[in-house]
Write an enzyme that holds these catalytic residues in place. Structure first.
Site, PDB file in Angstrom:
ATOM      1  N   SER A   1     -39.184 -78.641  53.118  1.00  0.00           N
ATOM      2  CA  SER A   1     -40.160 -79.261  52.217  1.00  0.00           C
ATOM      3  C   SER A   1     -39.750 -80.685  51.863  1.00  0.00           C
ATOM      4  CB  SER A   1     -40.305 -78.429  50.937  1.00  0.00           C
ATOM      5  OG  SER A   1     -39.040 -78.202  50.346  1.00  0.00           O
TER       6      SER A   1
ATOM      7  N   ASN B   1     -34.724 -71.258  42.730  1.00  0.00           N
ATOM      8  CA  ASN B   1     -36.006 -70.730  42.248  1.00  0.00           C
ATOM      9  C   ASN B   1     -36.349 -71.217  40.843  1.00  0.00           C
ATOM     10  OD1 ASN B   1     -35.885 -69.453  44.659  1.00  0.00           O
ATOM     11  ND2 ASN B   1     -35.640 -67.371  43.853  1.00  0.00           N
TER      12      ASN B   1
ATOM     13  N   THR C   1     -85.344 -85.157  33.688  1.00  0.00           N
ATOM     14  CA  THR C   1     -85.019 -83.752  33.963  1.00  0.00           C
ATOM     15  C   THR C   1     -85.653 -83.488  35.326  1.00  0.00           C
ATOM     16  OG1 THR C   1     -87.012 -82.943  32.899  1.00  0.00           O
ATOM     17  CG2 THR C   1     -85.062 -83.038  31.515  1.00  0.00           C
ATOM     18  N   HIS C   2     -84.995 -82.705  36.143  1.00  0.00           N
ATOM     19  CA  HIS C   2     -85.452 -82.472  37.524  1.00  0.00           C
ATOM     20  C   HIS C   2     -85.575 -83.782  38.303  1.00  0.00           C
ATOM     21  CE1 HIS C   2     -86.610 -78.476  35.977  1.00  0.00           C
ATOM     22  NE2 HIS C   2     -87.070 -79.156  34.951  1.00  0.00           N
TER      23      HIS C   2
ATOM     24  N   LYS D   1     -77.499-104.618  53.628  1.00  0.00           N
ATOM     25  CA  LYS D   1     -76.943-103.494  52.873  1.00  0.00           C
ATOM     26  C   LYS D   1     -75.762-103.834  51.995  1.00  0.00           C
ATOM     27  CE  LYS D   1     -77.255 -99.448  54.487  1.00  0.00           C
ATOM     28  NZ  LYS D   1     -77.732 -98.160  54.170  1.00  0.00           N
TER      29      LYS D   1
ATOM     30  N   ASN E   1     -73.359-101.140  50.100  1.00  0.00           N
ATOM     31  CA  ASN E   1     -73.197 -99.696  49.891  1.00  0.00           C
ATOM     32  C   ASN E   1     -72.208 -99.367  48.775  1.00  0.00           C
ATOM     33  OD1 ASN E   1     -74.891 -99.335  52.114  1.00  0.00           O
ATOM     34  ND2 ASN E   1     -73.160 -99.353  53.530  1.00  0.00           N
TER      35      ASN E   1
ATOM     36  N   GLN F   1     -43.588 -72.711  47.951  1.00  0.00           N
ATOM     37  CA  GLN F   1     -43.278 -74.064  48.408  1.00  0.00           C
ATOM     38  C   GLN F   1     -44.571 -74.818  48.739  1.00  0.00           C
ATOM     39  OE1 GLN F   1     -39.660 -74.918  50.706  1.00  0.00           O
ATOM     40  NE2 GLN F   1     -41.022 -75.348  52.413  1.00  0.00           N
TER      41      GLN F   1
ATOM     42  N   LYS G   1     -46.867 -77.606  46.385  1.00  0.00           N
ATOM     43  CA  LYS G   1     -46.619 -79.015  46.057  1.00  0.00           C
ATOM     44  C   LYS G   1     -47.635 -79.997  46.616  1.00  0.00           C
ATOM     45  CE  LYS G   1     -41.948 -77.795  45.537  1.00  0.00           C
ATOM     46  NZ  LYS G   1     -42.383 -76.397  45.835  1.00  0.00           N
TER      47      LYS G   1
HETATM   48  N1  ARG Z   1     -38.166 -75.694  48.493  1.00  0.00           N
HETATM   49  C1  ARG Z   1     -38.333 -74.508  47.752  1.00  0.00           C
HETATM   50  C2  ARG Z   1     -39.695 -74.508  47.057  1.00  0.00           C
HETATM   51  O1  ARG Z   1     -40.296 -75.494  47.010  1.00  0.00           O
HETATM   52  C3  ARG Z   1     -37.258 -74.386  46.734  1.00  0.00           C
HETATM   53  C4  ARG Z   1     -36.939 -72.986  46.343  1.00  0.00           C
HETATM   54  C5  ARG Z   1     -36.325 -72.273  47.475  1.00  0.00           C
HETATM   55  N2  ARG Z   1     -35.860 -70.992  47.102  1.00  0.00           N
HETATM   56  C6  ARG Z   1     -35.492 -70.074  48.013  1.00  0.00           C
HETATM   57  N3  ARG Z   1     -35.095 -68.956  47.577  1.00  0.00           N
HETATM   58  N4  ARG Z   1     -35.582 -70.317  49.299  1.00  0.00           N
HETATM   59  O2  ARG Z   1     -40.156 -73.521  46.585  1.00  0.00           O
END
Ligand code: ARG
Length: 470
Positions: free
Chosen positions: A36, A123, A168-169, A296, A298, A335, A338
């Site tokens: 990641s 975690n 309206t509408h 135009k 836009n 993961q 993100k």
């Molecule tokens: N890169 C992981 C995430 O974004 C971090 C946590 C990883 N934990 C694990 N037990 N592999 O969630």
């Protein structure tokens, strides 16, 4: 920007933090698939803050020595500078932001770096980082919304007396003040801020201490860590702390609503700017031309806001789907939280900033607004109300006015273009004073109650709104 040594460098020589249990290395493809670091690097500053607070707590309760803490602080300071200056080398083989920073720390300070992860897991670490990141983002976004609201109020103030057709509408309904119309968006955004304030409360809780899932056997002080990181409290259950991402989902729902509101406004700006309406003109810097049609101009920015709303809604659905079948506690699925979250924050922030600027560059064509209101018989309800106030049941008044509108249509004029004799054919109750009622201004003025479109009420509403912003 820092460098990421990537795909082409398998670098099997980098020892993984967890490799002790394994007899063969992961393939290059799996390494790339599971890493990641390509996107979670942006959590680095929050990862450092979290680690420092954790280390300070470990030292305060005597789990690590104060010498170790001093080394960790020194090492993190160096790492922070390396990251800020772009010198930090991120390694794909080290998976994520947490292991990259920890590895560098250990290279810099030795064993003290290895002790940092005592009583902690990635975690609870990642959950903490994401919460810190999101808290800061929410604060930024709230500032952006307030700036946008300010811009709306400034424009509304200029146009408290500007008459436009209300729809309206998408059919002309009744005349309204353009300022009043803009204030509707102030209200929507105000509720959006309230939602964010509420969401922030649930974001601002500390996961650290949950460790992998069950807590830890070390005598940690979670309240101390929470206090150091500015959290309002701790996550009360260790399994929940590491596994749920409802706080991010909730934020994405708030974001989807904000974008939805801005998308509605965009749709209106696009319509109003179309030559068929001609109500407004946007500053050139928010528009583009056509490569083939020279005439135009836009409204690209509002169109993209409308388009990007789809993408933000998509992120919300992505996170809901990500969560829905996960057994407790942490799973690697998380993961995937993100990228949608980061993109939501980025898109929303950019949208709000651009929008605020765009509001200040709107030119209003009052004549165009008036003439559409006139043509659309926007004061027909006012005539019906006039008759009702003179004793005619509303349904009969409605019928009489409908006849009058048909007559005016044939004569190709507005209701106020009919003579008194003509008007009286539809009801003898009509007197000379009807002309005050049939003007657009008269109609606006008569809606003089809180929440109504009378310019005096619009001014009161603006004052009230400004107080909320201060
Ligand atoms: N890169 C992981 C995430 O974004 C971090 C946590 C990883 N934990 C694990 N037990 N592999 O969630």
């Amino acid at each position: 920007m820092a460098t990421l040594r990537d795909k082409k460098s398998p670098a099997r020589n980098v020892k993984k933090a967890w490799s002790g249990r394994f007899v063969e290395p992961v393939s290059e493809l799996v390494q790339r698939y599971t890493a990641s670091i390509g996107f979670d690097r942006r959590l680095a500053e929050f990862d450092i803050q979290g680690s420092l607070a954790h280390a300070q707590m470990l030292s305060a309760v005597g789990i690590i020595s104060s010498t170790d803490l001093a080394s960790i602080e020194r090492g993190m300071d160096k790492i922070r500078k390396e990251i800020q200056s772009g010198r930090f080398v991120w390694l794909l083989e080290l998976e994520d932001v947490h292991l990259n920073i920890e590895k560098r720390l250990t290279t810099l300070i030795g064993d003290a770096g290895k002790r940092l992860h005592t009583a902690r897991s990635r975690n609870d670490q990642v959950a903490t980082d994401v919460r810190l990141y999101l808290r800061t983002s929410i604060d930024d976004i709230m500032r952006c919304i307030k700036a946008m609201q300010q811009a709306l109020l400034d424009l509304a103030e200029k146009h408290a007396d500007t008459v436009m057709p209300g729809f309206t509408h998408l059919q002309v309904a009744q005349p309204i003040s353009f300022g009043h119309h803009l204030l509707a968006y102030f209200e929507m955004l105000q509720r959006d801020v309230e939602r964010l304030v509420d969401c922030r409360k649930r974001v601002n809780k500390l996961p650290l201490g949950a460790a992998a899932l069950a807590g830890t056997s070390y005598p940690i002080d979670r309240k101390l860590v929470a206090h150091k990181l500015g959290f309002d409290g701790i996550c009360e259950n260790s399994l929940d702390a590491v596994s749920d991402r409802d706080f991010a989902i909730e934020f994405c729902a708030c974001a989807a609503l904000i974008m939805t509101h801005l998308s509605r406004l965009s749709e209106e700006l696009i319509l109003w700017m179309s030559p068929s309406f001609g109500f407004i003109d946007l500053a050139d810097r928010f528009c583009t031309g056509s490569s083939i049609m020279p005439q135009k101009k836009n409204p690209d920015v509002p169109e993209l806001v409308r388009g990007k709303t789809g993408r933000i809604n998509g992120h919300l659905v992505a996170l809901l789907t990500l969560m829905k079948a996960q057994p407790l506690a942490y799973n690697k699925d998380n993961q995937e939280d993100k990228e949608p979250l980061f993109d939501t924050v980025d898109t929303l922030t950019d949208t709000l900033r651009i929008y605020t600027d765009m509001m200040t560059g709107i030119r209003v064509n009052q004549e165009a607004m008036r003439s559409v209101a006139m043509k659309g018989y926007a004061t027909a309800t006012d005539l019906a109300d006039y008759l009702t106030k003179k004793g005619l049941p509303f349904r009969d008044a409605h019928e009489a006015v409908a006849q009058a509108v048909r007559f005016a249509e044939k004569k190709n004029c507005d209701l106020s273009g009919l003579t008194l004799t003509e008007l009286r054919k539809f009801s003898p109750k009509i007197k000379q004073d009807i002309y005050a009622v049939l003007t657009l201004e008269g109609s606006l003025k008569s809606r003089n109650h809180p929440g109504g479109t009378a310019p005096s009420q619009v001014r009161i509403a603006i004052r009230r709104a400004r107080k909320k912003l201060s």
